[in-house]
Structure formats: C-alpha cells, structure tokens
Design a protein around this motif. Sequence first.
Motif, PDB file in Angstrom:
ATOM      1  N   HIS A  41       0.861  -1.184   0.000  1.00  4.45           N
ATOM      2  CA  HIS A  41       0.000   0.000   0.000  1.00  4.45           C
ATOM      3  C   HIS A  41       0.894   1.229   0.000  1.00  4.45           C
ATOM      4  CE1 HIS A  41       0.813   0.877   4.253  1.00  4.45           C
ATOM      5  NE2 HIS A  41       0.750  -0.441   4.433  1.00  4.45           N
ATOM      6  N   ASN A  42       0.282   2.370  -0.185  1.00  4.38           N
ATOM      7  CA  ASN A  42       1.024   3.626  -0.225  1.00  4.38           C
ATOM      8  C   ASN A  42       1.640   3.896   1.147  1.00  4.38           C
ATOM      9  OD1 ASN A  42       1.438   6.623  -0.114  1.00  4.38           O
ATOM     10  ND2 ASN A  42       0.651   6.464  -2.193  1.00  4.38           N
ATOM     11  N   THR A  43       2.919   4.305   1.161  1.00  3.49           N
ATOM     12  CA  THR A  43       3.598   4.646   2.416  1.00  3.49           C
ATOM     13  C   THR A  43       4.300   6.009   2.313  1.00  3.49           C
ATOM     14  OG1 THR A  43       5.517   3.328   1.711  1.00  3.49           O
ATOM     15  CG2 THR A  43       3.921   2.257   3.186  1.00  3.49           C
ATOM     16  N   MET A  44       3.785   6.870   1.469  1.00  2.00           N
ATOM     17  CA  MET A  44       4.405   8.194   1.306  1.00  2.00           C
ATOM     18  C   MET A  44       4.453   8.977   2.621  1.00  2.00           C
ATOM     19  SD  MET A  44       3.013   9.736  -2.324  1.00  2.00           S
ATOM     20  CE  MET A  44       2.988  11.352  -1.585  1.00  2.00           C
ATOM     21  N   LEU A  45       3.395   8.947   3.378  1.00  6.70           N
ATOM     22  CA  LEU A  45       3.336   9.769   4.591  1.00  6.70           C
ATOM     23  C   LEU A  45       4.270   9.255   5.680  1.00  6.70           C
ATOM     24  CD1 LEU A  45      -0.500  10.490   4.708  1.00  6.70           C
ATOM     25  CD2 LEU A  45       1.335  11.920   3.783  1.00  6.70           C
ATOM     26  N   ALA A  52       6.785   6.410  -2.898  1.00  5.52           N
ATOM     27  CA  ALA A  52       6.346   5.196  -2.200  1.00  5.52           C
ATOM     28  C   ALA A  52       4.908   4.802  -2.561  1.00  5.52           C
ATOM     29  CB  ALA A  52       6.516   5.355  -0.699  1.00  5.52           C
ATOM     30  N   HIS A  53       4.601   4.838  -3.852  1.00 10.46           N
ATOM     31  CA  HIS A  53       3.307   4.357  -4.340  1.00 10.46           C
ATOM     32  C   HIS A  53       3.365   2.831  -4.409  1.00 10.46           C
ATOM     33  CE1 HIS A  53       2.270   8.305  -6.676  1.00 10.46           C
ATOM     34  NE2 HIS A  53       2.791   8.553  -5.481  1.00 10.46           N
ATOM     35  N   PRO A  54       2.268   2.137  -4.105  1.00  6.32           N
ATOM     36  CA  PRO A  54       2.325   0.678  -4.121  1.00  6.32           C
ATOM     37  C   PRO A  54       2.624   0.111  -5.509  1.00  6.32           C
ATOM     38  CG  PRO A  54       0.060   1.421  -3.877  1.00  6.32           C
ATOM     39  CD  PRO A  54       0.936   2.627  -3.730  1.00  6.32           C
ATOM     40  N   GLU A  55       2.115   0.760  -6.560  1.00 12.72           N
ATOM     41  CA  GLU A  55       2.356   0.262  -7.914  1.00 12.72           C
ATOM     42  C   GLU A  55       3.847   0.300  -8.248  1.00 12.72           C
ATOM     43  OE1 GLU A  55      -1.585   2.557  -7.832  1.00 12.72           O
ATOM     44  OE2 GLU A  55       0.463   2.899  -7.144  1.00 12.72           O
ATOM     45  N   LEU A  56       4.507   1.380  -7.896  1.00  9.11           N
ATOM     46  CA  LEU A  56       5.938   1.516  -8.172  1.00  9.11           C
ATOM     47  C   LEU A  56       6.740   0.522  -7.337  1.00  9.11           C
ATOM     48  CD1 LEU A  56       7.855   4.705  -8.879  1.00  9.11           C
ATOM     49  CD2 LEU A  56       8.791   3.126  -7.216  1.00  9.11           C
ATOM     50  N   LYS A  57       6.400   0.406  -6.073  1.00 15.24           N
ATOM     51  CA  LYS A  57       7.132  -0.519  -5.203  1.00 15.24           C
ATOM     52  C   LYS A  57       6.985  -1.959  -5.690  1.00 15.24           C
ATOM     53  CE  LYS A  57       5.302   0.914  -1.276  1.00 15.24           C
ATOM     54  NZ  LYS A  57       5.066   0.995   0.181  1.00 15.24           N
ATOM     55  N   LEU A  58       5.791  -2.336  -6.100  1.00 16.42           N
ATOM     56  CA  LEU A  58       5.581  -3.714  -6.557  1.00 16.42           C
ATOM     57  C   LEU A  58       6.224  -3.971  -7.913  1.00 16.42           C
ATOM     58  CD1 LEU A  58       1.916  -4.399  -5.398  1.00 16.42           C
ATOM     59  CD2 LEU A  58       4.048  -5.269  -4.397  1.00 16.42           C
ATOM     60  N   ALA A  59       6.199  -2.987  -8.807  1.00 14.52           N
ATOM     61  CA  ALA A  59       6.867  -3.163 -10.103  1.00 14.52           C
ATOM     62  C   ALA A  59       8.370  -3.323  -9.903  1.00 14.52           C
ATOM     63  CB  ALA A  59       6.563  -1.980 -11.021  1.00 14.52           C
ATOM     64  N   ARG A  60       8.952  -2.529  -9.007  1.00 14.53           N
ATOM     65  CA  ARG A  60      10.377  -2.674  -8.709  1.00 14.53           C
ATOM     66  C   ARG A  60      10.666  -4.043  -8.094  1.00 14.53           C
ATOM     67  NH1 ARG A  60      13.115   1.078  -5.241  1.00 14.53           N
ATOM     68  NH2 ARG A  60      14.953   0.439  -6.384  1.00 14.53           N
ATOM     69  N   TRP A  61       9.811  -4.486  -7.179  1.00 16.50           N
ATOM     70  CA  TRP A  61       9.991  -5.801  -6.566  1.00 16.50           C
ATOM     71  C   TRP A  61       9.995  -6.886  -7.644  1.00 16.50           C
ATOM     72  CZ3 TRP A  61       6.950 -10.140  -6.754  1.00 16.50           C
ATOM     73  CH2 TRP A  61       7.348 -11.194  -5.939  1.00 16.50           C
ATOM     74  N   ALA A  62       9.035  -6.812  -8.556  1.00 12.88           N
ATOM     75  CA  ALA A  62       8.943  -7.825  -9.614  1.00 12.88           C
ATOM     76  C   ALA A  62      10.195  -7.816 -10.479  1.00 12.88           C
ATOM     77  CB  ALA A  62       7.697  -7.580 -10.467  1.00 12.88           C
ATOM     78  N   MET A  76      -1.107  -6.963 -12.228  1.00 10.53           N
ATOM     79  CA  MET A  76      -1.182  -6.061 -11.083  1.00 10.53           C
ATOM     80  C   MET A  76      -2.640  -5.645 -10.919  1.00 10.53           C
ATOM     81  SD  MET A  76       0.512  -2.292 -10.416  1.00 10.53           S
ATOM     82  CE  MET A  76       2.143  -2.895  -9.973  1.00 10.53           C
ATOM     83  N   TYR A  77      -3.134  -5.773  -9.696  1.00 10.23           N
ATOM     84  CA  TYR A  77      -4.465  -5.276  -9.339  1.00 10.23           C
ATOM     85  C   TYR A  77      -4.241  -4.085  -8.430  1.00 10.23           C
ATOM     86  CZ  TYR A  77      -6.253  -9.571 -11.305  1.00 10.23           C
ATOM     87  OH  TYR A  77      -6.557 -10.585 -12.177  1.00 10.23           O
ATOM     88  N   THR A  78      -4.876  -2.957  -8.757  1.00 11.96           N
ATOM     89  CA  THR A  78      -4.607  -1.751  -7.997  1.00 11.96           C
ATOM     90  C   THR A  78      -5.871  -0.915  -7.832  1.00 11.96           C
ATOM     91  OG1 THR A  78      -3.078   0.120  -7.797  1.00 11.96           O
ATOM     92  CG2 THR A  78      -3.783  -0.479 -10.035  1.00 11.96           C
ATOM     93  N   SER A  79      -5.949  -0.226  -6.707  1.00  9.53           N
ATOM     94  CA  SER A  79      -7.163   0.511  -6.368  1.00  9.53           C
ATOM     95  C   SER A  79      -7.395   1.729  -7.249  1.00  9.53           C
ATOM     96  CB  SER A  79      -7.134   0.913  -4.890  1.00  9.53           C
ATOM     97  OG  SER A  79      -6.005   1.720  -4.611  1.00  9.53           O
ATOM     98  N   CYS A  86       4.288   6.036 -12.005  1.00  9.73           N
ATOM     99  CA  CYS A  86       4.269   4.574 -11.862  1.00  9.73           C
ATOM    100  C   CYS A  86       4.148   3.844 -13.196  1.00  9.73           C
ATOM    101  CB  CYS A  86       3.132   4.162 -10.945  1.00  9.73           C
ATOM    102  SG  CYS A  86       3.341   4.748  -9.245  1.00  9.73           S
ATOM    103  N   SER A  87       3.388   4.391 -14.125  1.00 12.17           N
ATOM    104  CA  SER A  87       3.137   3.695 -15.393  1.00 12.17           C
ATOM    105  C   SER A  87       4.411   3.308 -16.144  1.00 12.17           C
ATOM    106  CB  SER A  87       2.225   4.534 -16.281  1.00 12.17           C
ATOM    107  OG  SER A  87       0.954   4.620 -15.705  1.00 12.17           O
ATOM    108  N   PRO A  88       5.393   4.217 -16.300  1.00 14.90           N
ATOM    109  CA  PRO A  88       6.622   3.800 -16.999  1.00 14.90           C
ATOM    110  C   PRO A  88       7.418   2.734 -16.243  1.00 14.90           C
ATOM    111  CG  PRO A  88       6.508   6.200 -16.850  1.00 14.90           C
ATOM    112  CD  PRO A  88       5.402   5.641 -16.015  1.00 14.90           C
ATOM    113  N   VAL A  89       7.357   2.742 -14.924  1.00 13.74           N
ATOM    114  CA  VAL A  89       8.067   1.733 -14.140  1.00 13.74           C
ATOM    115  C   VAL A  89       7.401   0.370 -14.345  1.00 13.74           C
ATOM    116  CG1 VAL A  89       8.805   1.048 -11.819  1.00 13.74           C
ATOM    117  CG2 VAL A  89       8.817   3.464 -12.474  1.00 13.74           C
TER     118      VAL A  89
END
Length: 147
Positions: A41-45, A52-62, A76-79, A86-89
Amino acid sequence: MNDAELLRMAIDLAAAAGRDGELPYGSLLVGPDGEILARDHNTMLSTGDITAHPELKLARWAALTLTPEECRSITMYTSCQPCTMCSPVIARARLGRVVFALSADQLHHLQPAGLPRPDGAEVHYDGPSQFDAAAAPISAYYGVVDE
C-alpha cells in the motif's frame, strides 16, 4: 479468484492504509496460476518518500525478483489507475497486465477542490545541449561508431 475478487483485495489494502493514516491506495501482484506474489500500500506519509506508491514498489519488486518472462505473466491489481510516475516503471518491469478500480479522472473528482495535481506541476526543462560530450559514453556503451 477472478478479477473482481482480486481487485476488491487491492481496494481493501487501500482502505486499511487509510485507516492507518496513509494515503488510501493499495496494489497486489498475481501470478498466472492465481497465486498472490506480493501486496503493498502507499507509504508516502510514513516514509516521507514521494515515490512510495504501491504500484511503483511492486513493479520494482517484480523486476528485481523475477525474470522478464515471469513478469510478463503477472497481473497487477490496484485501487487506482497508476499515475504518470508509476506507469513507466510498470512498463519497464514488463508486467503483463494492470487491472485498476478508479480512473485518474474519477480519483480527481473525489479529491477536494483545489488540491494540486502532482502530475500537472510546471517544470521548465532546458536542453538538449552538449550533444557530442553526452553522446560519447552512450555510443561507447552500445558500440555505435560514427561513419
């Protein structure tokens, strides 16, 4: 599980993040056999990290964990629709598919009036400049020889 159920799990991750004081966005990665490989999930705060968007973090993990072939088979399933950061990552990680709940426009209409849109910030870029100097290491890397 089907797309609707997996998307609901991403939405539940977003809701839990919101309850925990984070921005309410959640995502998960699912393999071709339906196995949930990762979720976030998002952890920016809490981190102070604007990326720290979840999409970016998960794409990097993959990209760091899986082969390009495995990444191609992942969904990827995302809210929310992935943002312009995030899209280019996601594309570079070579994820095969993204399923999202809210579009960027729908999200914008749910946010308070006057909230700045990060993707719309004005940035002034100067360039290109110093082509020969900048091109030399790139050409050397790729073995390009001027004729």
